[in-house]
Design an enzyme around this catalytic site. Structure first.
Site, PDB file in Angstrom:
ATOM      1  N   LYS A  49       0.843  -1.201   0.000  1.00  0.00           N
ATOM      2  CA  LYS A  49       0.000   0.000   0.000  1.00  0.00           C
ATOM      3  C   LYS A  49       0.869   1.238   0.000  1.00  0.00           C
ATOM      4  O   LYS A  49       1.612   1.493   0.935  1.00  0.00           O
ATOM      5  CB  LYS A  49      -0.919  -0.012   1.213  1.00  0.00           C
ATOM      6  CG  LYS A  49      -1.917  -1.159   1.157  1.00  0.00           C
ATOM      7  CD  LYS A  49      -3.344  -0.667   1.370  1.00  0.00           C
ATOM      8  CE  LYS A  49      -4.363  -1.705   0.933  1.00  0.00           C
ATOM      9  NZ  LYS A  49      -4.530  -2.796   1.901  1.00  0.00           N
ATOM     10  N   GLY A  50       0.792   1.974  -1.090  1.00  0.00           N
ATOM     11  CA  GLY A  50       1.573   3.192  -1.195  1.00  0.00           C
ATOM     12  C   GLY A  50       0.686   4.403  -1.127  1.00  0.00           C
ATOM     13  O   GLY A  50       1.099   5.491  -1.432  1.00  0.00           O
ATOM     14  N   CYS A  51      -0.569   4.195  -0.753  1.00  0.00           N
ATOM     15  CA  CYS A  51      -1.519   5.293  -0.622  1.00  0.00           C
ATOM     16  C   CYS A  51      -2.012   5.752  -1.992  1.00  0.00           C
ATOM     17  O   CYS A  51      -3.142   5.520  -2.349  1.00  0.00           O
ATOM     18  CB  CYS A  51      -0.924   6.455   0.156  1.00  0.00           C
ATOM     19  SG  CYS A  51      -2.114   7.741   0.484  1.00  0.00           S
ATOM     20  N   GLN A  52      -1.151   6.375  -2.790  1.00  0.00           N
ATOM     21  CA  GLN A  52      -1.631   6.875  -4.086  1.00  0.00           C
ATOM     22  C   GLN A  52      -1.459   5.863  -5.202  1.00  0.00           C
ATOM     23  O   GLN A  52      -2.405   5.521  -5.881  1.00  0.00           O
ATOM     24  CB  GLN A  52      -0.901   8.155  -4.447  1.00  0.00           C
ATOM     25  CG  GLN A  52      -1.326   9.299  -3.571  1.00  0.00           C
ATOM     26  CD  GLN A  52      -1.162  10.620  -4.256  1.00  0.00           C
ATOM     27  OE1 GLN A  52      -1.159  10.727  -5.473  1.00  0.00           O
ATOM     28  NE2 GLN A  52      -1.033  11.661  -3.469  1.00  0.00           N
ATOM     29  N   ALA A 118       4.130   9.123  -1.509  1.00  0.00           N
ATOM     30  CA  ALA A 118       3.083   8.121  -1.298  1.00  0.00           C
ATOM     31  C   ALA A 118       3.004   7.161  -2.483  1.00  0.00           C
ATOM     32  O   ALA A 118       1.937   6.857  -2.970  1.00  0.00           O
ATOM     33  CB  ALA A 118       1.753   8.825  -1.073  1.00  0.00           C
TER      34      ALA A 118
END
Ligand SMILES: Cc1ncc(COP(=O)(O)O)c(C=O)c1O
Lengths: 138, 407
Positions: A49-52, A118
């Site tokens: 999970k890298g957010c973006q 992100a």
């Protein structure tokens, strides 16, 4: 080739591009080229999970060496992911654990490995090393 | 546009002169935070060079002048939003803090099991999560006003959600992800018809449009200083006197008490009851410089200028093939949120950044909005009064370049 030989080769490749624009065009090209990972591995089990931008990382052990396949839904991230895979995939666990990844800095893309970006790239590198540590301890 | 002297306005913001990645900065991330005019920066310096001292505590001269300056801000805010009383203005850390205060204190006093709180489908996480936490604690139920594909609230559905169980409505004035201006007066009137109070999240409204809390008859209003040209770390909760008085205090500590013994503490009066501990004095005092600045330009002039700029940008961006606007409400303010077919918003953000253009990409702390549109996020360009048509032209050129590289 060793991890450092691959890194040095990439640094040489990138030295060829003067302007940021060309560098990014090359990375985007890399990102567009290969379907890096089989769709069936794009599951929550392999997601980082890298957010973006999302990154998927799939490890495989073949004859004692650790191989990676990875992908991202963002093309620039995907290009960078493919560079990481090029450098770290196909080496022994010890080599991967000990690897000092200097090439990203030297080709002027350090900002993408910042913990506050992100994009999941740094987490992916960490995860690659964790897989290597797990293999070492097995 | 002639009422805003844009060259003069731009000259007021020192940061706008800097370069980013070797290019003149085009700052279009104003929804996240605005830059600060020199008068605000000077006020900060002046505070520390001339009056730094704790507020509401000292007998000495410096404490007196910093307290006075802090209280000037309260009255400036009172005037700015036309509150009836200055003690109805609570100085907080920001919008998030203001909403959490109401969720905690109003929640403690008035929310019981099975009762309902209404929010909307376009809320920022800070106007969702505090209510979820409250509902979980109390066994209350969160209801959500749906929106249509343009990003407009379904007012019929809202009317149907209101019932005897409803204890509070909390909606945003302007959506940070879509730019929609909600019909806040109508929302308030419908709730008041059954005696339900309304909190309005004005984080994206206060810097763009005139807000009169008495005319709106709003019960609570929350906003942040840093999105309205003031420093970070200060915000406002406006609340009607009777409601605030009926609520228990938020945090315990200094300033919020009248008398403390180990047996019992009696609480201070409004507004201090809700202002425990040393506030961000510097930011609090300098908020008044930002309000003066906005007043000097005139909030209606700001709105007219930004509306024209938004229309200009909207007309240009829809000409780019593959661009799809997210948020096409009839009433919009200062936000251009969009996706490009086949391109991840993050990639566009990276290329624009290389061109010195600051936008935000991602879900904008409004994940439910993204889910409704079935997208991971958008690219968002958000405007402030110092943006120009030239900024828009540069942004559009940069976007064209990014799309050409990425598609
Ligand atoms: C609509 C809305 N509500 C609440 C907030 C939260 O504001 P803050 O982070 O200043 O508390 C924001 C900020 O992004 C916002 O846009």
């Amino acid at each position: 080739m060793t991890i450092n030989e691959i890194q040095d080769e990439l640094i040489e490749d990138f030295a060829f591009y003067g302007e940021w624009m060309e560098k990014y065009e090359y990375i985007i090209q890399l990102g567009k080229e290969v379907p890096l990972i089989d769709e069936k591995y794009k599951t929550d089990q392999f997601i980082i999970k890298g957010c973006q931008s999302k990154v998927w990382l799939y490890p495989e052990v073949i004859e004692g060496k650790l191989f990676f396949k990875a992908d991202s839904d963002a093309v620039i991230t995907k290009g960078l992911v493919s560079l990481m895979v090029k450098v770290l995939s196909g080496h022994t666990a010890k080599e991967i654990v000990d690897a000092d990844l200097y090439f990203i800095d030297q080709i002027g893309l350090k900002e993408h490995l910042s913990p506050t970006r992100a994009n999941g790239l740094l987490s992916m590198v960490k995860q690659m090393k964790l897989y290597a540590i797990a293999l070492q301890n097995r | 546009m002639e009422k805003i002297d844009i060259q003069k306005v731009r000259a007021d913001f020192p940061l706008l002169r800097r370069e980013v990645n070797g290019k003149p900065l085009v700052y279009l991330d104003n929804g996240a935070t605005t830059q600060k005019p020199k008068v605000v920066i000077d006020a900060i310096t002046n505070y520390y060079s001339d009056m730094n001292s704790n507020v509401h505590r000292g007998v000495h001269y410096l404490s007196q002048i910093s307290t006075d300056a802090f209280e000037v801000t309260r009255r400036k805010v009172q005037e700015f939003i036309n509150a009836k009383e200055d003690f109805e203005v609570i100085i907080t850390k920001g919008t998030t803090d203001s909403i959490n205060l109401v969720a905690t204190c109003y929640g403690k006093a008035f929310i019981h099991e099975g009762e309902e709180i209404i929010i909307s489908a376009m809320e920022h996480h800070s106007n969702i999560v505090p209510w979820q936490m409250l509902c979980e604690e109390k066994g209350a139920v969160l209801r959500v006003i749906p929106m249509n594909a343009k990003g407009e609230l379904d007012m019929g559905a809202y009317a149907n959600l209101l019932s005897a169980k409803t204890k509070l409505v909390s909606v945003t004035y302007v959506s940070n992800a879509l730019g929609t201006i909600n019909p806040i007066k109508e929302i308030i009137d419908l709730a008041h018809a059954i005696n339900v109070p309304v909190l309005v999240d004005a984080a994206q409204g206060i810097q763009h449009l005139a807000i009169d809390v008495q005319k709106l008859d709003v019960d609570f209003l929350a906003f942040s200083g840093h999105k309205m040209y003031a420093p970070t770390g200060v915000g406002v909760l406006y609340g009607k006197k009777d409601l605030l008085n009926a609520m228990p205090p938020y945090q315990g500590g200094g300033d919020m008490i009248k008398e403390v013994t180990f047996e019992k503490t009696t609480y201070n009066e409004l507004p201090f009851k809700f202002e425990a501990g040393t506030p961000n004095i510097e930011a609090g005092i300098c908020l008044s410089a930002a309000i003066d600045y906005i007043n000097e330009l005139g909030i209606d002039n700001i709105k007219a200028y930004e509306d024209e700029l938004l229309a200009y940008a909207t007309n240009k961006i829809i000409e780019i093939p593959g661009v799809q606007l997210i948020g096409e409400a009839a009433q919009k303010s200062s936000v251009l949120s969009f996706v490009v077919d086949g391109v991840h918003p993050y990639d566009i953000g990276v290329i624009l950044d290389k061109l010195g253009i600051a936008v935000r990409t991602g879900h904008h702390c409004a994940q439910p909005v993204m889910d409704q549109f079935g997208i991971p996020g958008t690219v968002r360009a958000s405007l402030a009064v110092y943006n120009t048509k030239e900024d828009i032209d540069n942004f559009i050129a940069g976007l064209n370049r990014a799309v050409n590289m990425l598609v």
